[in-house]
Design an enzyme around this catalytic site. Structure first.
Site, PDB file in Angstrom:
ATOM      1  N   GLY A 119     -15.750 -98.394  18.224  1.00 31.40           N
ATOM      2  CA  GLY A 119     -17.069 -98.720  17.770  1.00 31.40           C
ATOM      3  C   GLY A 119     -16.863 -99.648  16.424  1.00 31.40           C
ATOM      4  O   GLY A 119     -15.922-100.342  16.232  1.00 31.40           O
ATOM      5  N   SER A 120     -17.762 -99.152  15.196  1.00 29.64           N
ATOM      6  CA  SER A 120     -17.909 -99.892  14.109  1.00 29.64           C
ATOM      7  C   SER A 120     -16.435-100.069  13.418  1.00 29.64           C
ATOM      8  O   SER A 120     -16.229-100.941  12.432  1.00 29.64           O
ATOM      9  CB  SER A 120     -18.728 -99.219  13.339  1.00 29.64           C
ATOM     10  OG  SER A 120     -20.163 -99.290  13.686  1.00 29.64           O
ATOM     11  N   THR A 121     -15.474 -98.991  13.759  1.00 32.39           N
ATOM     12  CA  THR A 121     -14.276 -99.243  12.840  1.00 32.39           C
ATOM     13  C   THR A 121     -13.283-100.496  13.161  1.00 32.39           C
ATOM     14  O   THR A 121     -12.370-100.979  12.622  1.00 32.39           O
ATOM     15  CB  THR A 121     -13.198 -98.043  13.277  1.00 32.39           C
ATOM     16  OG1 THR A 121     -12.927 -98.079  14.642  1.00 32.39           O
ATOM     17  CG2 THR A 121     -13.747 -96.648  12.732  1.00 32.39           C
ATOM     18  N   LYS A 173     -14.862-103.407  13.252  1.00 23.53           N
ATOM     19  CA  LYS A 173     -15.781-104.584  12.396  1.00 23.53           C
ATOM     20  C   LYS A 173     -14.787-105.332  11.358  1.00 23.53           C
ATOM     21  O   LYS A 173     -14.671-106.436  11.404  1.00 23.53           O
ATOM     22  CB  LYS A 173     -17.012-103.961  11.907  1.00 23.53           C
ATOM     23  CG  LYS A 173     -17.990-103.672  12.821  1.00 23.53           C
ATOM     24  CD  LYS A 173     -19.371-103.141  12.487  1.00 23.53           C
ATOM     25  CE  LYS A 173     -20.265-102.852  13.500  1.00 23.53           C
ATOM     26  NZ  LYS A 173     -21.373-101.824  13.055  1.00 23.53           N
TER      27      LYS A 173
END
Ligand code: 59J
Length: 575
Positions: free
Chosen positions: A291-293, A295
């Site tokens: 997920g967002s890790t 980005k």
């Protein structure tokens, strides 16, 4: 008158008789000779019939942490066995034997009788040498001993899935004990002894071959950090009533893994009623969508193309974006964001727009560079490599979701490695579970050092600036950077679950001269919140605080007497 035997051929008979007498005399002379002159030699030959080579057990190598603290040690134990054929002759002593073995008399009796036709049965395995000797001192006929070693794990549940364990025959079954079994295993020696007909040892003659002990293994783990990580992770799992969790910490300069913990865990020194879930080294064998890790890495890819600069802006509009029949959503509305703002708000829409601008290839390349979808080389049993998807033609939805961390899967160790690369000025150091005594590895440059540094500054803002979602990751005395993630879990039947989440926090510190990268994964928090910034970030902050202090890392964010610097504020600047 001459004697003539009354036979058909007298001459032949006399010759035969003479030969027979000569032969008998020769045998007699031989007997006298052997008895008188060769007695000693023959006695030795007789003993040789009872001479035995018995194995000398080899000590299994010790496993230690990086500072020599023991994680697995072999202690001598005594195994007692009996010859039932002898034991049955002296039933009178069974009660005494049972008592000194601490067995129920009825149980011992039943076992001896069940084995009555055999010549071997275990009486008790792995007694302390003192206890074993107490039994032997009773001199009960048919009771014998054998020296063995038993593995003991001083760190217990704290390093259980990492260290693994051996079976009763001292062979590695799980973890490092299995992965490095050949290195740790010794070669038994041989000792020559004389035994009498009953098999009792009469004389210890000589060591024919010394046992070669197994070799020692120093892991990269720092047991102090392992304890700290274990404790803080457990606290969070209990507080948020989560199913499971992992924490991985890496030395960014060497690639050495400093801590690797998992919950649930187990006591390797008592493996009765073992829960198989507790033996999983989740940090290495469970994969998940990061997920967002991821980005920050998509941002690094964008900076790498030259089309984007840290101050470039993206309009996230109303926080929604359609790609075909698929909608990308932000949890909170961000409006116009620069790249730091994109990470602070963790905008899926912004990252998607950036990814569609640069295309999938730069994002794919950077993910490959930091080790996604690839073997770590750690050689840990059951380790997974995860998945970095490759398409000949990348669709828009595939491009966008890759860039904000879905459709790609990693282990916690791979994710921590990625952040270690960022903290090591973009240089990928191969990981190691063993202490590296000299730095032979040069690593591979996979992100431009300037870009790594720019992204680190953005990650500092996520932690230190208002509205970054990472405030709970702050570490007193140090500037650190990191990124939270909250990812819906994949459903068993395909698609995503409605309300099962994985809470993540990944980060590095200190910002100016990074030493450690840490990843916290908390699986299905079910009470009191589930955002990565709420559930995982505090664990990161507390574990980093202890680690930086224990590793004697110079604080880069202390208030000085001359300067009224504000600890933890974004305006505190760098270093
Ligand atoms: C989310 C997703 C699932 C997969 C969404 C979390 C997608 C998505 C399809 C809704 C909770 C929620 C490929 S949220 O990690 O955006 O860490 O503090 O799971 O978006 O498109 O009710 N994180 N999380 N998304 N999926 N697919 C934010 C964000 C993130 C936070 C908070 C709030 C999601 C700030 C997540 C955090 O950055």
């Amino acid at each position: 008158m001459k004697y003539v035997p009354d036979v058909e051929h007298p001459t032949r008979f006399v010759i035969f008789l003479t030969l027979l007498l000569l032969f008998a005399a020769a045998i007699a002379a031989r007997i006298v000779y052997l008895h008188v002159f060769h007695h000693e030699f023959l006695a030795m030959q007789g003993d040789a019939r009872a001479m035995r080579n018995i194995p000398i057990p080899a000590h299994r190598g010790v496993i230690t942490d990086r500072n020599g603290e023991p994680l697995a040690v072999s202690t001598p134990v005594m195994t007692l066995w009996g010859n039932p054929k002898e034991l049955v002759k002296d039933k009178a002593r069974w009660g005494e034997l049972a008592a000194v073995l601490e067995l129920k008399p009825a149980e011992l009796m039943q076992r001896i009788e069940a084995n009555a036709g055999r010549e071997f049965m275990y009486l008790a395995r792995r007694l302390t040498p003192e206890h074993g000797q107490k039994v032997l001192d009773r001199k009960i006929a048919g009771v014998y001993s054998r020296e063995e070693f038993q593995r003991f794990y001083p760190a217990g549940e704290v390093a259980a899935q990492l260290v693994g364990f051996t079976n009763i025959d001292d062979q590695g079954q799980e973890g490092v004990e299995l992965a490095f079994n050949d290195w740790l295993t010794g070669v038994p020696g041989k000792r020559q002894v004389i035994k009498d007909r009953r098999g009792d040892l009469i004389r210890d003659l000589q060591v024919r071959e010394n046992a070669k002990p197994g070799k020692e293994l120093a892991l990269s783990i720092d047991l102090r950090l392992q304890y700290l990580a274990h404790r803080e992770l457990r606290k969070a799992i209990l507080e948020f009533e989560a199913k499971a969790g992992s924490l991985v910490m890496i030395d960014v300069r060497t690639g050495e893994i400093l801590a690797m913990v998992n919950h649930p865990t187990y006591n390797p020194n008592n493996r009765r009623n073992l829960d198989p879930q507790a033996t999983r080294n989740r940090a290495l064998i469970d994969v998940f969508e990061p997920g967002s890790t991821v980005k920050p890495f998509s941002i690094a890819a964008a900076l790498g193309t030259g089309r984007w600069r840290p101050e470039s802006t993206v309009d996230t509009g109303n926080g929604q974006m359609r790609i075909g029949r698929y909608t990308i959503r932000d949890v909170s509305r961000g409006g116009l964001l620069d790249l730091t703002g994109v990470l602070k708000k963790s905008s899926n829409v912004a990252i998607s727009k950036i990814a569609l601008d640069i295309g999938a290839q730069p994002v794919y390349d950077i993910m490959q560079g930091i080790g996604f979808g690839a073997d770590t080389g750690l050689g840990f049993p059951g380790e997974r490599v995860g998945q970095l998807p490759m398409h000949r033609k990348w669709g828009q939805a595939e491009t966008a979701t890759l860039a904000y961390g879905y459709g790609v899967s990693v282990t916690a160790v791979q994710l921590a490695h990625a952040y270690a690369v960022l903290g090591n000025q973009g240089r990928n150091m191969p990981l190691s579970l063993l202490r590296r005594d000299r730095q032979a590895e040069q690593g591979t440059q996979v992100i431009d050092p300037k870009i790594s540094s720019d992204v680190m500054t953005m990650l500092q803002a996520v932690v230190e600036e208002a509205g970054g979602g990472g405030a709970r990751a702050q570490v007193p005395g140090y500037h650190v950077g990191g990124k939270s993630g909250t990812a819906k879990k994949l459903a068993a039947g395909g698609g995503y679950t409605k309300s099962s989440y994985r809470s993540l926090f990944s980060g590095v510190g200190p910002i100016d001269n990074p030493r450690v990268a840490t990843v916290v994964v908390i699986d299905e928090p079910s009470k009191g919140g589930y955002y990565g910034g709420l559930v995982a970030a505090p664990v990161f902050g507390r574990v980093m605080a202890g680690a930086l202090r224990m590793l004697n890392v110079r604080p880069d964010n202390l208030p000085t007497e001359t300067q009224n610097a504000v600890v933890g504020s974004a305006q505190g600047g760098r270093g």
